[in-house]
Design an enzyme around this catalytic site. Structure first.
Site, mmCIF file in Angstrom:
data_model
loop_
_atom_site.group_PDB
_atom_site.id
_atom_site.type_symbol
_atom_site.label_atom_id
_atom_site.label_comp_id
_atom_site.label_asym_id
_atom_site.label_seq_id
_atom_site.Cartn_x
_atom_site.Cartn_y
_atom_site.Cartn_z
ATOM 1 C CG ASP A 96 -1.730 1.225 1.377
ATOM 2 O OD1 ASP A 96 -2.708 1.323 0.621
ATOM 3 O OD2 ASP A 96 -1.408 2.093 2.208
ATOM 4 C CD GLU A 154 -2.452 2.317 -3.352
ATOM 5 O OE1 GLU A 154 -1.729 2.418 -2.354
ATOM 6 O OE2 GLU A 154 -3.584 2.808 -3.414
#
Lengths: 494, 679
Positions: free
Chosen positions: B305, B375
């Site tokens: 993330d 990401e």
């Protein structure tokens, strides 16, 4: 006559050389029979080598699935070993009572007469033996090729090619020399025991280092359902299948009265101990869930414990399966040979190689059938349906033992087991035959039964009536094959 | 039995031969045969004639050694025997050689993350098993059959770590615990075990950039406990005056004054999400331990993330303003600054590569490759995204998420689709694996932005392009954004226009209470979409032209057809309405033409392409009533229709149109052996 003489003249030199060969053969006094080449060590390694295939390395999970917990799982493994030993003790009695090769075949013959023995040989020679040879060869090929395809399964062509090559190789070795074949067997059995020892020892080391969390409370979370435990037993006993291997080659054992029971009594408990300890080793680094989910348990074990040397595990699994395939071929050939000798198969199958003293026609026949089983896409499912037949024959053999206690009292029994043992084996066999059918009744079981009984279609004209036209038809074929393969009927030696 | 007589007089050698049991029977049977009459004469003669007379014995079935030896060395038996033997040996060697050749020539096989779409589960909204109105892990376990139905093998579950839920799980209080809202660690273990036994892979969210301010590390850091003192980024400052102009992704300054420590801490997101200090080796070690913790549990991969935020420049200089004339005190959103000192700093990739090594360590077990996806929204700086692919020498992520297709609705057309596909394909390093994303928990749903009628064709685009499609829950049934009555998203509270709640509403399973998502009597954490009566899994199952069945059908085709899985991608056509590309594999005659309509009803003429046959057969259409074949001069599609056309030719398109074609890893098909080989 003139023509004949001309031929003589032409062949003169050859005839001479052949003569001298005969003479030199005489000096060695080697009769064309299967020699007693198998000693105690080879006998044990045949039993151990065939029983321990790839199962314990790849999928010891079937037992765990049924039992759910570590403790019952280990108990089932041990209990299966005990059952297998009991079964094998019956075979020890039978094997020393009727010292003929061919596994169940001569016992069924003595116990129940030729029809049952014929059906046994028909099913075993045409389906059970070659298909199991094929399946072992295929899994050997698969294990050999998977390391080259990380993350996916190798293309089918690869396993088929390699399996075929393995069958060729094993048949060639077995045709060339019984001694060579049993050396191969000994080598691969030693290899598989080595890797088992490595696994066990590293398991013990892991336990000593305190990795006991999976074994600390072995009986929690266990399944209690009778059916599930039964299924676990069913799967566990499959891992012990092959205890009867030595009875297939009784005639080739040195001193069978001593070595046959001894090999059985050493071999099978040895396998049981290995199985239980290997399972303990697995549990030292894997939780039951992980074990159930690993596609190849021993390989996972190797990666976790032996890391820089993890590659030895898949290598030795290949060795192990190759050895099992060799053992399977070795004994399958003997059954075909005996059935041919008794006239239940074509005569040529009972002939023996003149130069190598091996039942090469029988071996080659078995090899060719195996290759037919390798070719189709998915033979496994079909063969699974036949597995109940295997247990039918085990049960019948134990029954034959009981029957002969009454009908053939006069036979000498160097080993005599308490009669409860065969009775137990009969019961267990009944369960193992019926359990999967009741569990999942499928029409395929009927097909299998029809196929087995279908053997009688050939029995009546060829074996029972012995129609002369079949002989006329077979004679030239037999003759030319004999000449081509240099095989002759075995001699009787006193 | 005349033969026997002959033998008796003939001596030892013959005797041996007769005394065999196997032969006995034959010789008796042979008595009647007419040929036998001649034989005794021969044998008698041979006896008289002595040694050489053996040669006159004719071979017969069941002959013993002596007779056999006379004939078996004749050339007509010896030569075939030798030939057969050596042929068998040669065959064995040839088979082994063939196997080795095939193995050597085999291209690396596709791993699990390449063969299946990745399905994103937002656990709060997937399935509620305990009736509290919020989804949980047991709920996911109940619905695993949904993945099996769709033939999806990889599931990414957004974070379920213990969290105060300031950012719905992206603020982690304890990386080693499951939040009670979602269940227990036992629930997780059960979920993972059932997923694995169904052959499903579980990808977890991994949030390295920051923790919750409730995390023990932060508590220990703010009171300067020795080891943890530098776990976060602390800078001297006075309350109310941040050390520089850096702004957070969720708006306002990235600095918050902490009265306990008397310093400002840095946070790229909410002030409840203090950034970890990745310049501190202890932080890297602790975070790596967490990776190991989950890998040991058997997790199959991580979605990393917000990694571009992991490192910041230590010099703390002000970042340049996008608009230099804007008064500095009004700068409070992400897009008003160039993030030269806070995004994608040097050293980031080294940390990721280190983690890749850790993942690789666990990938050695057979069938257990551990996957990494990153990401990072880099917008026009696509080359920064491509960095995450690593290089030929150092592996990094298996792929970074490709968020560019999210822009598809801005000027939706065939051109636009081609442009965005081309953007990724032309920038992707050679030999890497593409992927496609059209929605996630941070972005509004595509069905609203592009229009309901384009949902199927967008799913089809994902499933027919080379690479891994990512499907955000609900996309497979065409769920739409929902105007929720109560905003839950902290980002939405800062700026209602950017609320992420509409795309996070509960999954619509059926038309029963709460769309089958929950048994809750007190409503669900976000409102259920108003269209749930018609847009739900149950109602779409079995309707061949529903979004769900379309997805399922195309996913099955994608798995089955090697050309779709690893063949060439060649652009054939793009106009205002239609984007068409073909998928072909060297050596395979069958190829596919994909025609996707992103505009109005249209017609396309492909006559210029001589490689295409005159007629193409319909393999799949997203809309009913499509003709069973099309002439290449006139391929018609209606608004939002997708066609998968099949044709057979030995002419390869890519050879003459190299500029329009891409392939990740070239492989050729050999139909004779049904294998792929490197070429």
């Amino acid at each position: 006559m003139d023509e004949l003489k001309k031929k003589n003249a032409r062949n003169g030199s050859i005839a001479y050389s052949v003569d001298s060969k005969i003479k030199s053969n005489e000096d060695e006094v080697k009769a064309t029979v299967l020699h007693k080449d198998v000693g105690l060590i080879s006998g044990i390694s045949l039993i151990v080598g065939t029983m321990i295939g790839s199962g314990i390395f790849i999928s010891p999970k079937a037992v765990l699935e049924g039992t759910g917990a570590v403790g019952p799982c280990l108990c089932v493994w041990a209990a299966c070993g005990l059952l297998a030993t009991l079964g094998a003790l019956c075979y020890a009695e039978l094997g020393t009572m009727i010292t003929k090769s061919g596994g169940e075949y001569p016992y069924l013959m003595e116990g129940f007469g030729p029809v049952l023995a014929y059906l046994y040989s028909w099913t075993t020679i045409f389906v059970l033996k070659p298909s199991s040879f094929a399946i072992i060869a295929l899994s050997c090929a698969e294990y050999a090729s998977t390391p080259f395809y990380p993350g996916c399964s190798p293309p089918e062509i690869i396993s088929k090619c390699l399996a075929t090559a393995a069958v060729f190789l094993i048949v060639i070795v077995n045709c060339l020399s019984v001694k060579l074949a049993s050396y191969v067997q000994n080598f691969f059995t030693a290899a598989k025991l080595l890797i088992i020892i490595v696994i066990i020892v590293s398991g013990i080391v892991m336990l000593a280092q305190g990795n006991t969390q999976n074994l600390r409370d072995p009986f929690t979370g266990g399944e209690t359902s009778f059916g599930a435990i039964g299924l676990a037993f069913y799967n566990g006993l499959w891992a012990y299948d092959g205890w009867n291997q030595l009875n297939f080659i009784t005639e080739e054992l040195k001193n069978p009265y001593r070595n046959l029971p001894l090999a059985i009594i050493i071999g099978i408990p040895l396998v049981s101990v290995c199985y239980v300890l290997v399972n303990v080793a697995y549990f030292s680094v894997m939780t039951p869930t992980e074990l159930l989910q690993s596609p190849a348990v021993a390989v996972t074990f190797g990666d976790r414990v032996l890391y820089p040397l993890a590659w030895v595990v898949p290598l030795f699994v290949v060795f192990s399966t190759f050895g099992a395939a060799n053992g399977s071929c070795f004994t399958a050939g003997r059954l075909t040979y005996v059935a041919g000798r008794e006239g239940h198969m074509v005569k040529i199958l009972s002939y023996i190689s003149l130069k190598h003293y091996t039942p090469s026609p029988a071996l080659i026949f078995n090899g060719i059938l195996s290759i037919f089983y390798i070719i189709p896409a998915d033979i496994n499912t079909l063969i699974n349906y036949f597995s109940f037949a295997q247990w039918v024959f085990y049960g019948l053999t134990a029954l034959a033992l009981i029957v002969m206690r009454f009908t053939r009292k006069e036979l000498k029994r160097p080993v005599k087991v308490p009669i409860v043992i065969p009775a137990l084996v009969v019961l267990v066999s009944c369960y193992l035959v019926l359990a999967p059918i009741i569990d999942k009744p499928e029409i395929e079981y009927l097909y299998c039964t029809v196929f087995i009984l279908g053997g009688l279609i050939f029995y009546y004209p060829f074996v029972y009536r012995k129609f002369s036209w079949t002989r006329r038809f077979m004679k030239p074929i037999t003759m030319h094959l004999q000449l081509l393969m240099e095989v002759v009927p075995p001699q009787k030696v006193e | 039995m005349s033969l026997k007589k002959g033998e008796e007089s003939c001596g030892v050698e013959m005797k041996e031969g007769v005394e065999n049991a196997g032969f006995q029977e034959d010789s008796q049977a042979e008595e009647a045969s007419p040929r036998r009459a001649a034989e005794p004469a021969v044998s008698a003669e041979s006896c008289a004639a002595g040694e050489e007379s053996y040669t006159q014995l004719r071979p017969y079935a069941g002959m013993p050694k002596e007779v056999l030896l006379l004939y078996s060395s004749q050339a007509r038996y010896r030569v075939p025997r030798e030939i057969l033997f050596w042929l068998t040996v040669a065959c064995t060697l040839a088979l082994v050689a063939l196997t080795v050749t095939v193995i050597v020539l085999s291209p690396p096989c596709l791993s699990w993350w390449q063969t299946t779409p990745v399905y994103q589960v937002y656990p709060r909204s997937f399935k509620d098993s305990d009736g509290d109105g919020v989804g949980d892990l047991r709920g996911i376990k109940e619905k695993l059959s949904h993945f099996q139905y769709l033939n999806i093998k990889a599931v990414w579950i957004s974070p379920f770590y213990k969290s105060p839920m300031a950012d719905f799980g992206y603020d982690v209080e304890d990386f080693r615990r499951v939040d009670p809202l979602f269940g227990t660690m036992e629930d997780f273990d059960n979920l993972l075990a059932s997923m694995h036994s169904m052959g499903l892979k579980l990808i977890m969210d991994y949030i390295p950039n920051h923790t919750s301010d409730k995390h023990a590390w932060f508590q220990l850091s703010r009171n300067r406990t020795d080891y943890y003192s530098d776990f976060y980024i602390w800078v001297n400052c006075t309350e109310g005056i941040p050390p520089n102009n850096w702004v957070s992704v969720f708006g306002n300054s990235t600095w918050t004054y902490d009265p306990i420590r008397g310093q400002c801490y840095f946070h790229q997101f909410l002030k409840e999400q203090p950034d970890l200090n990745f310049r501190n080796p202890d932080v890297i070690k602790e975070m790596t331990d967490i990776i190991h913790f989950w890998l040991k549990k058997g997790v199959d991969g991580f979605r990393m993330d917000a990694i571009k935020h992991m490192l910041e420049a230590t010099h703390l200089r002000n970042e340049p303003q996008v608009d230099p004339n804007q008064p500095p005190e009004t700068v409070n959103t992400e897009f008003e600054l160039y993030h030269d000192y806070t995004y994608t700093q040097v050293g980031l990739h080294d940390i990721l590569r280190g983690w890749r090594v850790d993942l690789d360590e666990y990938s050695r077990e057979p069938g257990r490759y551990r996957f990494m996806v990153t990401e990072s929204y880099d917008y026009e700086e696509i080359e920064k995204t491509m960095m995450y692919y690593g290089t030929d020498f150092v592996k990094e992520a298996d792929f970074p998420f490709n968020f560019y297709l999210l822009d598809l609705p801005e000027g939706l057309s065939g051109f636009r689709a081609k442009e965005l596909v081309e953007l990724w394909m032309s920038n992707m390093p050679k030999g890497k694996w593409p992927n496609w994303v059209v929605g996630n928990h941070d972005k509004p749903r595509m069905s609203d932005r592009a229009g309901e009628e384009y949902v199927k064709v967008i799913n089809m685009l994902l499933l027919t392009l080379p690479g891994t499609p990512t499907t955000y829950y609900g996309e497979e049934i065409g769920m739409e954004n929902v105007n929720v009555s109560v905003t839950q998203d902290p980002f939405g509270k800062f700026d209602p226009n950017n609320s992420r709640d509409p795309s996070r509403t509960p999954m619509q399973w059926s038309n029963s209470t709460n769309a089958g998502f929950s048994d809750s009597k007190n409503g669900t954490w976000l409102d259920i979409g108003p269209k749930y009566q018609t847009v739900n899994v149950e109602i779409q199952q079995g309707d061949p032209f529903s979004v769900l069945e379309q997805y399922r059908a195309l996913n099955l085709i994608r798995e089955r057809e090697v050309a779709l899985a690893r063949g060439w991608l060649c652009y054939v056509w793009a106009d205002n309405n239609v984007f068409a590309f073909l998928r072909e594999l060297d050596g395979q005659d069958r190829a596919f033409l994909v025609v996707l309509n992103f505009g109005e009803n249209a017609e396309m003429d492909l006559s210029v392409f001589k490689e295409l046959p005159d007629r193409l057969t319909l393999h799949h259409s997203t809309l009913p009533n499509a003709p069973s074949s099309f002439p290449k001069s006139k391929i018609t599609t209606s608004k939002g229709q997708g066609l998968l056309l099949e044709y057979s030719t030995s002419n390869r398109f890519h050879t003459d149109h190299a500029a329009q074609c891409y392939v990740s890893e070239k492989a050729c098909y050999l139909s004779a052996l049904d294998i792929l080989y490197k070429c």
